[in-house]
Design an enzyme around this catalytic site. Structure first.
Site, PDB file in Angstrom:
ATOM      1  N   ASN A 212      31.055   7.126  24.974  1.00 48.29           N
ATOM      2  CA  ASN A 212      29.955   6.165  24.970  1.00 48.29           C
ATOM      3  C   ASN A 212      30.456   4.730  25.053  1.00 48.29           C
ATOM      4  O   ASN A 212      31.575   4.429  24.636  1.00 48.29           O
ATOM      5  CB  ASN A 212      29.098   6.348  23.718  1.00 48.29           C
ATOM      6  CG  ASN A 212      28.495   7.748  23.646  1.00 48.29           C
ATOM      7  OD1 ASN A 212      28.356   8.416  24.675  1.00 48.29           O
ATOM      8  ND2 ASN A 212      28.155   8.188  22.454  1.00 48.29           N
TER       9      ASN A 212
ATOM     10  N   SER B 275      28.086  16.035  23.970  1.00 47.59           N
ATOM     11  CA  SER B 275      28.589  15.878  25.336  1.00 47.59           C
ATOM     12  C   SER B 275      28.401  17.173  26.108  1.00 47.59           C
ATOM     13  O   SER B 275      28.719  18.247  25.609  1.00 47.59           O
ATOM     14  CB  SER B 275      30.073  15.493  25.335  1.00 47.59           C
ATOM     15  OG  SER B 275      30.575  15.436  26.661  1.00 47.59           O
ATOM     16  N   SER B 276      27.918  17.050  27.332  1.00 43.74           N
ATOM     17  CA  SER B 276      27.795  18.222  28.195  1.00 43.74           C
ATOM     18  C   SER B 276      29.131  18.601  28.802  1.00 43.74           C
ATOM     19  O   SER B 276      29.261  19.672  29.393  1.00 43.74           O
ATOM     20  CB  SER B 276      26.791  17.948  29.322  1.00 43.74           C
ATOM     21  OG  SER B 276      27.286  16.924  30.176  1.00 43.74           O
TER      22      SER B 276
ATOM     23  N   CYS C 266      38.553 -18.146  37.504  1.00 44.52           N
ATOM     24  CA  CYS C 266      38.985 -18.168  38.907  1.00 44.52           C
ATOM     25  C   CYS C 266      37.852 -18.057  39.911  1.00 44.52           C
ATOM     26  O   CYS C 266      38.102 -18.116  41.120  1.00 44.52           O
ATOM     27  CB  CYS C 266      40.005 -17.055  39.149  1.00 44.52           C
ATOM     28  SG  CYS C 266      39.257 -15.393  39.186  1.00 44.52           S
TER      29      CYS C 266
ATOM     30  N   ASP D 102      28.413   2.117  23.894  1.00 39.92           N
ATOM     31  CA  ASP D 102      27.419   1.352  23.147  1.00 39.92           C
ATOM     32  C   ASP D 102      27.924   0.732  21.851  1.00 39.92           C
ATOM     33  O   ASP D 102      27.219  -0.046  21.211  1.00 39.92           O
ATOM     34  CB  ASP D 102      26.194   2.225  22.837  1.00 39.92           C
ATOM     35  CG  ASP D 102      26.552   3.559  22.181  1.00 39.92           C
ATOM     36  OD1 ASP D 102      27.466   3.590  21.331  1.00 39.92           O
ATOM     37  OD2 ASP D 102      25.909   4.579  22.520  1.00 39.92           O
TER      38      ASP D 102
ATOM     39  N   HIS E  26      35.631   5.361  27.970  1.00 40.11           N
ATOM     40  CA  HIS E  26      35.025   4.735  29.146  1.00 40.11           C
ATOM     41  C   HIS E  26      34.801   3.238  28.960  1.00 40.11           C
ATOM     42  O   HIS E  26      34.046   2.632  29.720  1.00 40.11           O
ATOM     43  CB  HIS E  26      33.695   5.428  29.473  1.00 40.11           C
ATOM     44  CG  HIS E  26      33.875   6.855  29.887  1.00 40.11           C
ATOM     45  ND1 HIS E  26      32.895   7.811  29.754  1.00 40.11           N
ATOM     46  CD2 HIS E  26      34.945   7.503  30.434  1.00 40.11           C
ATOM     47  CE1 HIS E  26      33.340   8.972  30.193  1.00 40.11           C
ATOM     48  NE2 HIS E  26      34.582   8.813  30.602  1.00 40.11           N
TER      49      HIS E  26
END
Length: 299
Positions: free
Chosen positions: A118, A235-236, A197, A120, A135
């Site tokens: 996650n 989680s799948s 930049c 979040d 992630h």
């Protein structure tokens, strides 16, 4: 050219059935040394939808891919307009009972390792420390040219100043913080550049089609090697970024336990899959083990 990722996984119908018996989860945690791997289903009880469960966001929304974001200025405009709105909703989300239970297990030395898919930040908000954000996190932004990392809250201020009056009503919010907006609602939303930049800014998260940094993967593998068992929460395991750790634990003959209401891609490798709401299961397990779970923070 990298292929567009497969975002849906359909069970083939002969997976082991789920159960309502969470006792194996309590036994594993009671022995200690558990590594937790959490996914989008961990945050659904905080009001953030998951990707693939009932009513999951993939039924109406295809996540932005890294290739689209980097190649198409209009795609970046759409992304930042939707993400700017979604960020406001994410900022109001609070940890749920499951997040607080995971933090409590860590404080008691029962589950010292935590990998989350996650972005979040709710595990940290619940008190978890040393969280490996597989992630990345929506809290940060990175420049694709110079590599400067900045705070999302600062970018939010700049985007608000560049887009006065931008306040469309979204059809929904997705696990990646991306709100559902039409092109008409996006309009002529202005994207702001890197202040160092002038380069393109990207949230410091791993998009679909983008690889997890190798050093982060190795950090997770080290946690799998150190753990006594792996507990997958919400989680799948559809994408390989999480499934590979389930496979590595199974190869090392370490028990894999899953709490997820729907079938997962790791079910055949698991000792059990508890098909009950996460908050309920983890709260019951904590009570069974005599672990005190802190209540939600005062409003």
């Amino acid at each position: 050219m990298r292929m567009r990722p497969t975002l849906n996984w359909v069970p083939d119908g002969d997976l082991p059935p789920g159960t309502a018996d969470w006792e194996p989860v309590a036994e594993a945690l009671g022995r200690g040394g558990v590594l937790v791997l959490s996914g989008a289903g961990m945050s659904t009880e905080s009001g953030i939808p998951d990707y693939r469960g009932e009513g999951g966001s993939l039924s109406r929304h295809t996540p932005m891919t890294y290739q689209e974001f980097t190649a198409d200025p209009q795609a970046r405009r759409r992304y930042w307009a939707r993400s700017h709105l979604g960020w406001r909703v994410f900022g109001r989300a609070r940890p749920n009972a499951g997040h607080r239970a995971v933090a409590a297990f860590a404080r008691h030395g029962l589950a010292p390792g935590l990998i989350t898919q996650n972005v979040d930040g709710l595990h940290q908000a619940a008190g978890s420390v040393d969280v490996v954000e597989l992630h990345g996190s929506l809290d940060r932004v990175v420049c694709l040219s110079c590599g400067t990392v900045g705070a999302r809250r600062e970018l939010a201020v700049r985007l608000t100043q560049a887009n006065p009056g931008f306040a469309p009503v979204a059809a929904g919010i997705n696990p990646d913080g991306d709100a559902d907006l039409t092109d008409q609602q996006v309009g002529d939303f202005r994207v702001v550049p890197c202040t160092v930049c002038g380069g393109v800014l990207k949230p410091d998260v791993v998009f679909f089609g983008e690889a997890v940094p190798p050093q982060r993967v190795e950090q997770c593998r080290a946690l799998v090697r150190e753990a006594t068992s792996l507990l997958v929460l919400g989680s799948s395991l559809t994408v390989m970024s999480g499934l590979r750790f389930v496979r590595e634990a199974a190869r090392a003959q370490k028990p894999v336990l899953i709490v997820n209401r729907d079938p997962t891609r790791g079910d055949r490798l698991a000792l059990t899959r508890v098909a009950l709401p996460l908050g309920q299961v983890l709260t019951d397990v904590a009570e069974r083990l005599g672990v005190r779970v802190e209540g939600p923070p005062a409003a």
